[in-house]
Scaffold this active site. Structure first.
Site, PDB file in Angstrom:
ATOM      1  N   GLU A 151      31.194  34.915 -87.941  1.00 28.64           N
ATOM      2  CA  GLU A 151      30.891  34.482 -86.574  1.00 28.64           C
ATOM      3  C   GLU A 151      29.508  34.984 -86.176  1.00 28.64           C
ATOM      4  O   GLU A 151      29.046  36.016 -86.648  1.00 28.64           O
ATOM      5  CB  GLU A 151      31.961  34.988 -85.598  1.00 28.64           C
ATOM      6  CG  GLU A 151      32.203  36.500 -85.612  1.00 28.64           C
ATOM      7  CD  GLU A 151      31.244  37.262 -84.739  1.00 28.64           C
ATOM      8  OE1 GLU A 151      30.610  36.641 -83.854  1.00 28.64           O
ATOM      9  OE2 GLU A 151      31.109  38.482 -84.942  1.00 28.64           O
ATOM     10  N   LEU A 153      28.543  35.107 -82.606  1.00 33.60           N
ATOM     11  CA  LEU A 153      28.711  34.992 -81.161  1.00 33.60           C
ATOM     12  C   LEU A 153      28.032  36.154 -80.447  1.00 33.60           C
ATOM     13  O   LEU A 153      28.224  37.310 -80.812  1.00 33.60           O
ATOM     14  CB  LEU A 153      30.207  34.985 -80.802  1.00 33.60           C
ATOM     15  CG  LEU A 153      31.077  33.961 -81.538  1.00 33.60           C
ATOM     16  CD1 LEU A 153      32.523  34.092 -81.076  1.00 33.60           C
ATOM     17  CD2 LEU A 153      30.557  32.555 -81.317  1.00 33.60           C
ATOM     18  N   HIS A 254      12.464  42.109 -76.513  1.00 31.45           N
ATOM     19  CA  HIS A 254      12.469  42.692 -75.184  1.00 31.45           C
ATOM     20  C   HIS A 254      12.654  44.196 -75.317  1.00 31.45           C
ATOM     21  O   HIS A 254      13.702  44.677 -75.762  1.00 31.45           O
ATOM     22  CB  HIS A 254      13.593  42.087 -74.332  1.00 31.45           C
ATOM     23  CG  HIS A 254      13.496  40.600 -74.187  1.00 31.45           C
ATOM     24  ND1 HIS A 254      12.540  39.998 -73.398  1.00 31.45           N
ATOM     25  CD2 HIS A 254      14.214  39.589 -74.753  1.00 31.45           C
ATOM     26  CE1 HIS A 254      12.673  38.678 -73.469  1.00 31.45           C
ATOM     27  NE2 HIS A 254      13.681  38.414 -74.289  1.00 31.45           N
ATOM     28  N   GLY A 260      22.978  48.328 -78.905  1.00 27.87           N
ATOM     29  CA  GLY A 260      24.340  48.871 -78.977  1.00 27.87           C
ATOM     30  C   GLY A 260      25.299  47.722 -79.213  1.00 27.87           C
ATOM     31  O   GLY A 260      24.917  46.683 -79.744  1.00 27.87           O
ATOM     32  N   CYS A 263      28.394  44.844 -82.807  1.00 28.91           N
ATOM     33  CA  CYS A 263      27.906  44.301 -84.078  1.00 28.91           C
ATOM     34  C   CYS A 263      26.792  45.123 -84.719  1.00 28.91           C
ATOM     35  O   CYS A 263      26.963  45.647 -85.825  1.00 28.91           O
ATOM     36  CB  CYS A 263      27.436  42.857 -83.871  1.00 28.91           C
ATOM     37  SG  CYS A 263      28.756  41.713 -83.432  1.00 28.91           S
ATOM     38  N   LYS A 266      27.504  48.938 -86.143  1.00 28.84           N
ATOM     39  CA  LYS A 266      28.406  49.047 -87.300  1.00 28.84           C
ATOM     40  C   LYS A 266      27.945  48.191 -88.475  1.00 28.84           C
ATOM     41  O   LYS A 266      28.138  48.571 -89.641  1.00 28.84           O
ATOM     42  CB  LYS A 266      29.837  48.687 -86.908  1.00 28.84           C
ATOM     43  CG  LYS A 266      30.139  47.231 -86.703  1.00 28.84           C
ATOM     44  CD  LYS A 266      31.609  46.994 -86.380  1.00 28.84           C
ATOM     45  CE  LYS A 266      31.938  45.511 -86.246  1.00 28.84           C
ATOM     46  NZ  LYS A 266      31.784  44.781 -87.524  1.00 28.84           N
ATOM     47  N   LYS A 327      25.082  45.462 -72.712  1.00 31.40           N
ATOM     48  CA  LYS A 327      24.312  44.292 -72.303  1.00 31.40           C
ATOM     49  C   LYS A 327      25.032  43.662 -71.121  1.00 31.40           C
ATOM     50  O   LYS A 327      26.200  43.977 -70.858  1.00 31.40           O
ATOM     51  CB  LYS A 327      24.166  43.289 -73.451  1.00 31.40           C
ATOM     52  CG  LYS A 327      25.488  42.663 -73.896  1.00 31.40           C
ATOM     53  CD  LYS A 327      25.310  41.685 -75.044  1.00 31.40           C
ATOM     54  CE  LYS A 327      24.636  40.417 -74.611  1.00 31.40           C
ATOM     55  NZ  LYS A 327      24.622  39.384 -75.673  1.00 31.40           N
TER      56      LYS A 327
END
Length: 436
Positions: A151, A153, A254, A260, A263, A266, A327
């Site tokens: 994925e 996403l 940015h 953090g 995804c 890790k 975020k």
């Protein structure tokens, strides 16, 4: 098609809901009875814009349901997706695949006919081989194929990413499995979203390589931001100047307090561990991980400097953190920069007040010692500095006059470069940004 999604967390729930919206018959499975009961009652276990309505629509249409009965959900399915968690294993940083293999064993015992088993979870190279070995060992007579389908996403924009993807990566050498996956993704294929067919191991590596590269872009611009501050340049103009080069692109340039989330932390670690296992070190990614970890701590020092440290005693001062999640548009606190910042402030004897539009309950689990507030102005009341940690829309147009009135000292530390210096300083604030 009949699709079973094992795991009803972030990836499984979003993917299952979107597949059902395509017209497929989808069952989402989870061992957590409380989570399944909440989903059946229409309560989402995560915050993701648009997800609650998407789930409700497809449940009402009869295309989406939830269960704890894995065996019943797997029997007769055309495609069984494994979408369980693969967190970093405590102690060594390897991806913890115990949930993947446990789910595989249960799938093998429950399968009743030909099926395609798809690893949607982010897994290291070679995991699909192990999944296939477990399936064939436990169910040697079944006609099955194992596919890698990573994925891509973004939290906060997951539904749009799923329905309008840049690409769909499918790793398999089995022609029947290819046809099943074409049928699963036919609505997107008709919309000209490219299907990238490749080998299973290649597919597994694509996911890690993509995340490591994006993490590298973030870390690169953050180090350039430090250089900009030292030489008197503006990192936002630098980012725009290099981002207009279509070989580089403007996304992920940015400057801020570090990456953090679920995804990048890790996945960069897991990629490094895979490279270590195969004796092919990736020194660039090693540096990215090291710099990102140190950057979060440096942001804490940046706030302390804005308070007057090391020349002044900051003990007893109060700081308001606006935005706690890693975020905006999510309630995810995994590896959020706010954690390291709050820790650094607390270690220096500074009291921390925090507010986040969606992440307060999640934040309480990892930051139990700070004071939580109802809005930005309550958090700023009595504060010696306000720090914008996460760029939620709610923080982009704060009433600076009101903010100054409730604060003990008008100091703003803008770690996301949300504001223009001239506007904030005209309102009477001392202003600190990143790379400007």
């Amino acid at each position: 098609m009949r699709i079973t999604m094992i795991g009803s967390g972030y990836v499984g729930l979003v993917s299952g809901a979107c597949f059902s919206d395509f017209g497929h018959d989808v069952v989402c499975v989870d061992k957590d009875e409380t989570k399944i009961a909440a989903l059946e009652a229409g309560r989402m276990p995560i915050f993701e814009p648009g997800l609650e309505q998407l789930v409700a629509t497809n449940v009402a249409a009869g295309r989406l349901r939830f269960t704890t009965d894995l065996a019943g959900a797997v029997a007769g399915a055309d495609a069984v997706f494994i979408a369980v968690g693969t967190p970093s294993r405590r102690g060594d940083g390897h991806a913890d695949l115990s949930y993947v293999f446990a789910a595989t064993e249960e799938i093998a015992d429950a399968m009743t006919g030909p099926a395609v088993v798809v690893t949607k979870s982010t897994v290291p190279v070679g995991t699909g081989d192990r999944v296939e070995a477990i399936l064939r060992e436990r169910s040697p007579d079944l006609d099955l194929a194992v596919v890698s389908n990573p994925e891509f996403l973004r939290e906060g924009a997951a539904i749009g990413d799923f329905k309008r993807p840049d690409r769909i990566v499918i790793g398999t050498e089995d022609e029947r499995a290819r046809e099943v996956m074409r049928a699963v993704y036919r609505p997107l294929y008709l919309g000209e979203s490219p299907l990238v067919f490749t080998g299973r191991r290649t597919s597994e590596l694509i996911k890690y390589a993509a995340n490591a590269f994006l993490a590298t872009k973030i870390t690169f611009i953050n180090e350039i931001a430090d250089l900009c501050e030292a030489v008197g340049a503006d990192v936002q103009d630098v980012a725009r100047g290099i981002g207009l080069d279509n070989r580089i692109g403007k996304k992920f340039l940015h400057a801020g307090p570090g990456y953090g989330g679920s995804c990048f932390p890790k996945d960069t670690l897991a990629l490094l561990k895979t490279a270590e296992d195969y004796e092919t070190p990736i020194q660039i990614v090693e540096a990215v991980v090291k710099v990102n970890d140190s950057r979060k701590r440096a942001m804490g020092r940046k706030v302390l400097h804005a308070l007057g440290a090391p020349d002044a005693d900051v003990r007893g001062k109060t700081v308001a953190l606006l935005g706690l999640t890693f975020k905006p548009n999510t309630d995810d606190m995994r590896d959020a920069p706010s954690i390291a910042i709050a820790t650094a402030l607390g270690d220096a004897g500074v009291a921390v007040r925090g507010y986040d539009p969606e992440g307060i309950e999640s934040a309480k689990e990892v930051m139990p010692d700070i004071t939580y507030c109802r809005d930005a102005y309550e958090a700023a009341t009595g504060a010696d500095a306000v720090v914008i940690v996460t760029e939620w829309d709610a923080f982009r147009a704060l009433d600076l006059t009101r903010l100054k009135q409730v604060m003990t000292a008008p100091v703003m530390v803008d770690l996301r470069n949300v504001y223009r210096r001239d506007i904030v300083e005209a309102a009477g604030f001392a202003y600190t940004a990143v790379g400007r």
